[in-house]
Design an enzyme around this catalytic site. Structure first.
Site, PDB file in Angstrom:
ATOM      1  N   LYS A   1      24.926 -68.212  79.812  1.00 24.13           N
ATOM      2  CA  LYS A   1      25.511 -68.273  78.470  1.00 24.13           C
ATOM      3  C   LYS A   1      26.945 -68.789  78.567  1.00 24.13           C
ATOM      4  CE  LYS A   1      27.724 -65.287  75.977  1.00 24.13           C
ATOM      5  NZ  LYS A   1      28.730 -66.198  75.408  1.00 24.13           N
TER       6      LYS A   1
ATOM      7  N   CYS B   1      43.060 -68.806  85.428  1.00 23.47           N
ATOM      8  CA  CYS B   1      43.209 -67.443  85.949  1.00 23.47           C
ATOM      9  C   CYS B   1      44.123 -67.388  87.166  1.00 23.47           C
ATOM     10  CB  CYS B   1      41.840 -66.885  86.276  1.00 23.47           C
ATOM     11  SG  CYS B   1      40.850 -68.047  87.205  1.00 23.47           S
TER      12      CYS B   1
HETATM   13  P1  NAD Z   1      36.211 -63.462  77.510  1.00 19.81           P
HETATM   14  O1  NAD Z   1      36.196 -62.270  78.389  1.00 19.81           O
HETATM   15  O2  NAD Z   1      36.654 -63.309  76.122  1.00 19.81           O
HETATM   16  O3  NAD Z   1      34.761 -64.131  77.416  1.00 19.81           O
HETATM   17  C1  NAD Z   1      34.074 -64.554  78.572  1.00 19.81           C
HETATM   18  C2  NAD Z   1      32.590 -64.593  78.260  1.00 19.81           C
HETATM   19  O4  NAD Z   1      32.135 -63.243  78.084  1.00 19.81           O
HETATM   20  C3  NAD Z   1      32.223 -65.334  76.979  1.00 19.81           C
HETATM   21  O5  NAD Z   1      31.057 -66.107  77.225  1.00 19.81           O
HETATM   22  C4  NAD Z   1      31.945 -64.207  75.989  1.00 19.81           C
HETATM   23  O6  NAD Z   1      31.054 -64.572  74.948  1.00 19.81           O
HETATM   24  C5  NAD Z   1      31.346 -63.158  76.898  1.00 19.81           C
HETATM   25  N1  NAD Z   1      31.453 -61.766  76.404  1.00 19.81           N
HETATM   26  C6  NAD Z   1      32.466 -61.211  75.706  1.00 19.81           C
HETATM   27  N2  NAD Z   1      32.205 -59.909  75.457  1.00 19.81           N
HETATM   28  C7  NAD Z   1      31.016 -59.629  76.043  1.00 19.81           C
HETATM   29  C8  NAD Z   1      30.229 -58.441  76.181  1.00 19.81           C
HETATM   30  N3  NAD Z   1      30.620 -57.284  75.656  1.00 19.81           N
HETATM   31  N4  NAD Z   1      29.066 -58.514  76.871  1.00 19.81           N
HETATM   32  C9  NAD Z   1      28.676 -59.678  77.428  1.00 19.81           C
HETATM   33  N5  NAD Z   1      29.369 -60.832  77.327  1.00 19.81           N
HETATM   34  C10 NAD Z   1      30.531 -60.808  76.658  1.00 19.81           C
HETATM   35  O7  NAD Z   1      37.060 -64.524  78.334  1.00 19.81           O
HETATM   36  P2  NAD Z   1      37.555 -65.957  77.855  1.00 19.81           P
HETATM   37  O8  NAD Z   1      38.640 -65.696  76.876  1.00 19.81           O
HETATM   38  O9  NAD Z   1      36.402 -66.820  77.496  1.00 19.81           O
HETATM   39  O10 NAD Z   1      38.155 -66.559  79.212  1.00 19.81           O
HETATM   40  C11 NAD Z   1      39.418 -66.297  79.630  1.00 19.81           C
HETATM   41  C12 NAD Z   1      39.444 -65.197  80.677  1.00 19.81           C
HETATM   42  O11 NAD Z   1      38.643 -65.573  81.805  1.00 19.81           O
HETATM   43  C13 NAD Z   1      40.823 -64.963  81.232  1.00 19.81           C
HETATM   44  O12 NAD Z   1      41.084 -63.589  81.355  1.00 19.81           O
HETATM   45  C14 NAD Z   1      40.765 -65.624  82.610  1.00 19.81           C
HETATM   46  O13 NAD Z   1      41.701 -65.135  83.525  1.00 19.81           O
HETATM   47  C15 NAD Z   1      39.373 -65.367  83.008  1.00 19.81           C
HETATM   48  N6  NAD Z   1      38.944 -66.321  84.056  1.00 19.81           N
HETATM   49  C16 NAD Z   1      38.781 -65.853  85.331  1.00 19.81           C
HETATM   50  C17 NAD Z   1      38.406 -66.729  86.359  1.00 19.81           C
HETATM   51  C18 NAD Z   1      38.205 -66.235  87.766  1.00 19.81           C
HETATM   52  O14 NAD Z   1      37.690 -66.988  88.578  1.00 19.81           O
HETATM   53  N7  NAD Z   1      38.586 -65.009  88.089  1.00 19.81           N
HETATM   54  C19 NAD Z   1      38.189 -68.085  86.062  1.00 19.81           C
HETATM   55  C20 NAD Z   1      38.358 -68.532  84.746  1.00 19.81           C
HETATM   56  C21 NAD Z   1      38.731 -67.617  83.754  1.00 19.81           C
END
Ligand code: NAD
Length: 480
Positions: A176, A284
């Site tokens: 997803k 990130c």
């Molecule tokens: P987010 O946590 O808002 O969403 C990420 C994904 O999770 C989306 O597809 C969203 O629809 C899904 N999601 C949200 N709530 C959910 C739930 N309760 N159950 C299941 N799925 C759910 O993150 P974002 O705003 O899309 O991305 C930014 C974040 O990602 C930042 O915190 C960034 O640091 C992190 N990130 C980490 C890495 C890494 O490798 N560690 C890489 C890229 C981004």
């Protein structure tokens, strides 16, 4: 392109879902509509992945065959790079040059080629007699159906990071993408079929957080791999506890960038500015906290401010553009909120802190440098996810390590010094999954990427990522 749900090797309409709008962050205008998958859609995708897993059409074929097909997928991604990069730039506002040419897509191609090779070396490591009369062997088996949930900051690259190791391990997948940036991942689904990956092995469903939640709750999903925020990681871990699923969490970061007095100000300015604004700071591993040895704060700070002022902000398809907009209006409000609150607490904005001139459309925000902050302020402690860097000083190695480690996150960090002994001492003391010496940002397909502390656990990239999608089985044979 007609964006529907990719289930069992074909486009499917939703059953009970709704429609979501996808926008161009340089204008805020809608560029596409996609399906927000319902719980029933999620179940259909999981059932397709389950059938595909248990009949062995992917998990039981020879690793060499899997490898050839993943390699073909990499070739197809390379052939279609231009079209995909165009859509990715439109959907995220990223400079086209950073997605095409030497950017996200060539890296994703390289990632898939690495996983194609590594797919041939995923077997168990032991066989022997550990009790008289018995032979034991370890088999490394695919975990089963995996749910993969991606963020919006590197949509297609994150899809490759997720699909590559899971396919190499022999798993089947329901992926997803993030609600605002699903387009290239949906386009990629067709390439998966063209590569010869059997139907049902990779399913792609667009949808919001509820669709993600349904995937995490599903009893037939054996593992969830999330790249997203730390808050989402915690929610997923709680939900996954009900079905005791494995979780693989790549979460937020707040990288320190530690500069000693022997470092070159030119190098520091070039690396810090790029690492702070890359992907508009929505990375990130972005450099977010600059710690400079006390005697050199003024000179380093001035050099970084000048480099940040010189960053070319613009539209994705303009020549020489280094930074585009933030992903959404909500994200810009969030970033501006952090900066405004720091200002109200007494911080000094050395450059930036607002919307750049001439960019009243879309979600642009200036490259921003902030000084006069305290270690316990939210601007230092929390992930801003925008082109914003703070500058503080430190007195000695212990102080640098203590300030660098003093956040909940532990994804990436860097140290700038010419003293190799010091670089080694500090890299060992920093609690971060990646520590760069005299650089900040580069990653390779061969090297593991993942967090310590509240940046999560499990690795993306490298052979370790494949191991995360496998489970060890002990087979014990009585010799009598
Ligand atoms: P987010 O946590 O808002 O969403 C990420 C994904 O999770 C989306 O597809 C969203 O629809 C899904 N999601 C949200 N709530 C959910 C739930 N309760 N159950 C299941 N799925 C759910 O993150 P974002 O705003 O899309 O991305 C930014 C974040 O990602 C930042 O915190 C960034 O640091 C992190 N990130 C980490 C890495 C890494 O490798 N560690 C890489 C890229 C981004």
């Amino acid at each position: 392109m007609n964006y529907k749900l990719w289930i069992d090797g074909k486009w499917e309409d939703t059953k009970g879902g709704s429609i979501m709008s996808v926008e161009d962050p340089t204008t805020g205008k809608e560029i596409a509509e996609v399906i927000d998958a319902s719980r029933e859609d999620v179940d259909r995708a999981v059932q397709a992945a389950k059938r595909a897993f248990y009949d062995g059409r992917w998990s039981k074929i020879a690793p060499g065959e899997r490898s050839k097909i993943i390699w073909k997928l990499a070739d197809l991604l390379e052939t279609n790079a231009e079209a995909l990069a165009k859509v990715e730039s439109e959907n995220t506002g990223k400079p086209y040059a950073f997605v095409s040419l030497g950017g996200d897509i060539p890296f994703a191609v390289d990632n898939l080629r690495f996983f194609a090779g590594a797919a041939r070396d995923t077997h168990g490591s032991h066989a022997g007699e550990f009790m008289p009369g018995y032979t034991s062997m370890y088999r490394r088996e695919p975990v089963g159906v995996v749910g993969q949930i991606a963020p919006w900051n590197y949509p297609l690259m994150m899809a490759a990071w997720k699909i590559g190791p899971a396919l190499a391990a022999g798993c089947t997948i329901v992926l997803k993408p993030a609600p605002g940036t699903p387009l290239t991942t949906l386009m990629f689904a067709e390439l998966i079929k063209q590569a010869g990956i059997p139907d049902g092995v990779v399913n792609v469903i667009s949808g919001g957080n509820d669709a993600g939640q349904a995937l995490v709750e599903h009893p037939d999903v054996r593992m969830i791999s999330l790249t997203g925020s730390t808050g989402t990681g915690k929610k997923i871990m709680k939900t996954a506890a009900d079905t005791l699923k494995r979780v693989h969490l790549e979460l937020g970061g707040k990288a320190p960038f530690i500069v000693f007095d022997d470092a070159s100000p030119e190098l520091v300015a070039a690396k810090a500015s790029l690492a702070a604004i890359m992907n508009t700071g929505q990375d990130c591993t972005a450099a977010t906290r600059l710690y400079v040895e006390k005697s050199k704060v003024k000179v380093m700070q001035e050099a970084v401010v000048e480099a940040m002022k010189a960053i070319k902000v613009g539209l994705p398809f303009e020549d020489g553009v280094q930074m585009g907009p933030l992903i959404s209006g909500i994200q810009r409000e969030r970033v501006a909120g952090f900066v405004d609150r720091a200002k109200a607490q007494g911080a000094k904005i050395l450059t930036g802190g607002g919307v750049p001139k001439g960019f009243d459309k879309g979600y642009y925000y200036e490259p921003t440098v902030i000084s006069g902050v305290q270690q316990d302020w939210e601007i230092v402690q929390q992930e801003v996810f925008g082109p914003v860097v703070t500058v503080q000083e430190f007195t000695d190695e212990m102080d640098a390590i203590s300030k660098g480690n003093d956040v909940l996150y532990g994804l990436a960090a860097s140290v700038f010094t010419n003293d190799i002994g010091r670089a080694m001492r500090i890299s060992s003391a920093l609690e971060f999954g990646t520590v760069w010496i005299n650089d900040h940002l580069p990653l390779t397909s061969e090297t593991p990427h993942g967090g310590f502390k509240q940046s999560g656990f499990g690795k993306d990239l490298s052979a370790e990522a494949i191991g995360d999608y496998q489970i060890t089985k002990h087979v014990m044979i009585a010799q009598g």
